[in-house]
Design an enzyme around this catalytic site. Structure first.
Site: not given
Length: 253
Positions: A142, A155
């Site tokens: 990501s 995350y």
């Protein structure tokens, strides 16, 4: 006898494992690899993955964070298809909580899937690929591999760990003819935030407008990058995190 290379089926005769395969990027990747000739073990903790069963697609309901799941996935690929050429570590989860409100279970749950799960599946895949002297592992990261914003500490930490796993493992793997790389995806219209927002795909579509490209990606767009990295076309790419985030990682906002 000469074998003719078919550019439309670059994975013909190969076998892959895709985690988080029941929906989103995982399902799009499964469909693309299968359409291009690969046989695929489709791993997901959701029972809905069973609906993907067909010739050349073997669904497996399993918890990515458990050691035995990785072992079973690799055994399944070898038993069903006699080989393992590609691993796509796609499974991922997210929470949005400030650190001061986060429990240890919150933190550990994110790390278990996003980074530990990728480690376990990569380790077992490597054990099958090394004797064969070939293979490709693609991790789905990501822009949070490098960047962060409030409420995504768990995350972001997990994706930072995934980026470093990619780099370190690539150096161990390449001497065995195995390439390890990652995709740094931006906002993608998937169900990953459904437990946080009433309409997760809508939220991600709207959040994606913050990227310079002014939209979120479709899962198929990220699947194309994954397939490229897994293919011989990416034969000289080792240890890279290829950003497919609509420019998010290069924009200062």
């Amino acid at each position: 006898m000469t074998t003719t290379y078919d550019a439309t089926r670059p994975f013909a005769g190969q076998a892959a494992i895709v985690t988080g395969a029941a929906s989103g990027i995982g399902q799009a990747t499964l469909e693309l690899l299968h359409a291009q000739g690969a046989s695929v073990v489709a791993v997901d903790r959701q029972e809905s993955v069973r609906a993907l069963a067909r010739p050349g697609v073997e669904p497996l309901v399993a918890d990515i964070a458990r050691e035995e799941s990785a072992e079973l996935a690799v055994r399944t690929a070898l038993a069903r298809y006699g080989r393992l050429d590609i691993l796509v570590n796609n499974a991922g989860i997210i929470i949005n909580k400030p650190v001061v409100d986060m429990t240890l279970d919150d933190w550990n749950g994110i790390q278990a899937v996003n980074s530990t799960g990728a480690f376990l599946f990569s380790r077992e895949a490597m054990r099958a690929m090394v004797p064969a002297g070939r293979g490709a592992i693609v991790n789905v990261g990501s822009y949070a591999c490098y960047q962060a914003f409030p409420t995504i500490a768990a995350y972001a930490a997990s994706k930072g760990a995934l980026a470093q796993l990619t780099r370190a493992l690539s150096l161990e793997a390449i001497e065995h003819g195995i390439r390890v790389n990652a995709v740094g995806s931006g906002d993608v219209v998937t169900n990953i935030t459904n437990h946080i927002h009433a309409d997760g795909p809508k939220f991600l579509a709207e959040h994606g407008r913050n990227a310079p490209i002014r939209r979120a990606a479709e899962p198929s767009e990220i699947a194309e990058v994954i397939a490229f990295l897994a293919s011989p076309k990416a034969s000289y790419i080792v240890g890279a995190v290829v950003m497919a985030d609509g420019g998010m990682s290069v924009a200062l906002r």
